[in-house]
Write an enzyme that holds these catalytic residues in place. Structure first.
Site, PDB file in Angstrom:
ATOM      1  N   ASP A 440      38.077  39.706  29.793  1.00 16.89           N
ATOM      2  CA  ASP A 440      38.542  38.441  30.347  1.00 16.89           C
ATOM      3  C   ASP A 440      37.415  37.437  30.096  1.00 16.89           C
ATOM      4  OD1 ASP A 440      39.897  36.535  32.018  1.00 16.89           O
ATOM      5  OD2 ASP A 440      38.432  37.026  33.577  1.00 16.89           O
ATOM      6  N   ASP A 634      43.733  39.999  36.141  1.00 20.64           N
ATOM      7  CA  ASP A 634      43.276  41.049  35.222  1.00 20.64           C
ATOM      8  C   ASP A 634      43.792  42.428  35.622  1.00 20.64           C
ATOM      9  OD1 ASP A 634      41.722  39.257  33.697  1.00 20.64           O
ATOM     10  OD2 ASP A 634      40.105  39.378  35.163  1.00 20.64           O
TER      11      ASP A 634
END
Length: 694
Positions: A440, A634
């Site tokens: 991420d 996420d």
């Protein structure tokens, strides 16, 4: 039915066969699932239905086979396992050491006499007949057989009653056969054939084998104790007593009496006993024992403090939020214990062999004995007995049971002390094979502390009005960009107001009602899907804001790249691991970050489900995938990847989903975790190789 996981100590396990048997017994009990048994830590971990009766059935089941499980630590009114830890294992270790020393004391003269009598020169020093020496050897062997050695025969008898066998069976059969044969020759030589050699006895074999096995068990016990010291170190991070406020006075209480809502007084040098937030005062706190970060962290009013960290030079008071097993330290210890009691897939091979190992070894030993009786000539019986005992003793499968769990225990303990928390053995084993690692961007590759660089206004709205309404919505979100907007609002002195009907759309944006106005904030496509018209000429901005369906502002929010990101990517490439960045930000920002860090590939403007889809596409091509992230958005990707790495500065959802947690804010912990995994798996393979080849 709600199942909960528990880890309990097991007594009496000696080899991989014991592990397989205990696992099988516990698994058969109704109301139990997902059972693992660990020889290195002498524990069993399983999920059960929460009924005390279930635990009673487990205890009775294992007792039939000579084992014992301590279930008292989960009985009503008892303390937790960590609170109830006792020196029993130390007592057992001391007993094994004592038995070993007693056996050694008798083994030395037996060995010298038994071997020495074969040499003519020896008889000049000890002018005794062979028959007389054999009787002395017999008398010296009895204390070993019925003292330190009796443990093997007691367990062998229990196994016999339940038609089972383990390492103790091999030792008992081998040493018992040698002792009985030698005793018969010594006491009743006239009952044997005239051509039978009555001069050679095996008392030395009996005592030396028992002594060596006991020495091995003592050394093994010492090793087990050392491997478990990391958990003990974590437990010792909490103080035994705590200074709390009771009205206007200060009272010292036991750590176990501390509860949420208490106000704790912390002085310089104190260990922080629980999680909470500072009410008054400020200080520097050493968090290295939990996170691996060496530099002290400055804390002041409102900041969170974590149990197990150490206050340095200031004084403060804090409000307790979580204690015991609900605290950060408690959860870390739970996860380390969970990892240490778990199995890596590589252990399955040893387990399958161990399940049939002992019976097969006994059959091979019997076949060996019969072969040498037939083919051994005059010395047939002597060779047959020697080889029969050798097969039984050398084949003890101790190493098979310890090869994997010992390595995992050490790795998870070392990992925890350096800021890498491993959830289970499977994650550890899989991490060493990762070929593609996804990241991420915000909060992982970047600092996660973006700042508002520019506010572009549209359709006649003022900055004060837009930011005031926007901040009221964003303060309900956990996203770093939301935090940046709230900080910006505070910096320009805007009043704090509350919003209603807040909704979060991970990876897209947020919406709500503030001062009676509908406020929507997020990426361009999200606002357009909500019916907001945005001019195509507006590019480069990361965040768009609409008020009552009209575009009010577009913001440029920048986030600095972590200083360790570039070196991390380079190190991963050196390990032949491809790096891919997945971000909800626009392509311009994503490309800039990818170029600066050296990331191989990037995907911009992706939603949480897109991240999971991209990772799945790589998995379908045969890649072993890892995902590092810190936010709620996420979580799907962390779950889909073969191994998820959660950065602990992120959300609880991310931490729960990931297989490995990086406790510090330093994403280089991902590299430490992968290197630790590679080293651990190499150690496991080496252990299994030597266990089998020996």
């Amino acid at each position: 039915m709600e199942f909960k996981r528990i880890t309990l100590p097991v007594e009496g396990m000696t080899c991989a066969s014991c592990v397989a048997r205990v696992e099988k017994i516990v698994s058969k009990v109704e109301g139990v699932k997902d059972v693992t048994v660990n020889l290195a830590s002498d524990t069993t971990s399983f999920e059960y239905d929460g009924n005390q009766e279930t635990l009673e059935k487990i205890k009775k089941g294992v007792e039939k086979y000579g084992y014992d499980i301590d279930i008292s630590i989960v009985a009503p009114g008892q303390k937790s396992r960590r609170e109830a830890r006792s020196p029993e294992s130390n007592d057992q270790l001391e007993k094994t050491k004592k038995d070993f020393l007693i056996a050694l004391l008798f083994s030395i003269p037996v060995f010298i006499l038994n071997m020495g009598i074969m040499f003519d020169g020896f008889k000049e020093f000890i002018p005794l007949s062979i028959d007389y020496v054999n009787k002395v050897l017999f008398l010296l062997t009895i204390p070993v057989i019925f003292g330190p050695g009796k443990r093997f025969f007691i367990i062998f008898y229990r196994n016999l009653k339940s038609f089972s066998a383990d390492m103790n069976s091999l030792v008992a059969i081998g040493t018992g056969a040698a002792f009985i044969y030698s005793m018969w020759i010594t006491l009743f030589p006239e009952t044997l054939p005239h051509n039978h050699d009555t001069s050679h006895v095996y008392f030395d074999t009996t005592v030396v084998i028992i002594t060596l096995i006991l020495m091995g068990k003592w050394l093994e016990g010492r090793s087990k104790k050392k491997t478990n010291t990391e958990i003990q170190k974590l437990m010792e991070l909490q103080p035994s007593t705590v200074l709390v406020k009771r009205g206007d006075s200060e009272v010292s209480i036991d750590i176990f009496q501390l509860s949420p809502g208490d106000v704790v007084i912390i002085k310089p040098g104190d260990k922080i006993p629980a999680d909470g937030n500072i009410l008054t005062g400020n200080s520097s706190i050493n968090e290295s024992l939990l996170t691996g970060e060496s530099l002290p962290v400055e804390k002041s009013k409102g900041d969170k403090v974590t149990g197990g960290t150490i206050n340095l030079n200031g004084s403060f008071e804090f409000l307790v939020k979580q204690t015991g097993e609900n605290s950060t330290l408690g959860k870390i210890i739970q996860l380390v214990e969970q990892a240490q009691s778990s199995k890596a897939p590589i252990q399955n091979l040893a387990d399958k062999i161990s399940a049939v190992f002992v019976p097969v070894v006994v059959l091979i030993a019997i076949f060996t004995f019969l072969y040498w009786i037939i083919a051994g000539g005059e010395a047939g019986f002597s060779n047959a007995l020697n080889n029969f005992i050798a097969v039984l003793i050398i084949a003890c499968p101790c190493a098979l049971g310890l090869a994997t769990p010992t390595a995992i225990i050490v790795a998870s303990g070392k990992g925890a002390s350096s800021g890498v928390l491993i959830k289970n053995g499977e994650s550890l084993e899989t991490a060493h094979k990762i070929s593609v690692l996804f990241f991420d961007k915000t909060g992982t590759i970047t600092e996660g502390k973006p700042v508002v660089e520019k506010v572009n206004l549209h359709n006649g709205f003022s900055e004060g009005e837009v930011i005031k309404l926007l901040a009221s919505i964003e303060k309900k979100s956990e996203h770093p960009v939301a935090e940046a907007i709230v900080r910006y609002s505070e910096s320009i002195g805007l009043p704090q107001i509350d919003a209603e009907h807040f909704k979060n759309f991970p990876g897209k944006g947020v919406l709500g009602i503030s001062e009676g106005k509908n406020v929507i904030a997020g990426i361009k496509s999200f606002l357009e899907s909500e019916g907001v018209k945005i001019d195509e000429s507006i590019t480069g901005e990361e965040l768009f804001v609409s008020i009552n369906g009209v575009l009010a502002a577009s913001l440029i929010v920048k986030d600095s790249i972590r200083k360790e990101s570039k070196s991390l990517i380079a190190s991963l490439k050196a390990l032949n691991i491809k790096t891919v960045m997945l971000t909800g930000d626009n392509a311009v920002v994503a490309k800039e970050v990818a170029i600066k860090t050296g990331i191989d590939e990037y995907h911009a403007a992706v939603l949480p489900e897109d991240k999971a889809r991209i990772i799945n596409e790589y998995k379908e091509k045969g890649f072993i995938t890892g995902m590092a992230g810190d936010g709620v958005n996420d979580a799907p990707a962390l779950a889909v990847a073969n191994v998820g790495f959660a950065i602990s500065s992120g959300s609880d959802v991310a931490l729960e989903t990931a297989g490995i947690t990086i406790l510090s804010h330093d994403i280089a912990g991902v590299l430490r975790a992968i290197k630790l995994a590679k080293k651990t798996v190499l150690t496991i393979k080496q252990n299994l190789f030597w266990a089998f080849i020996y």
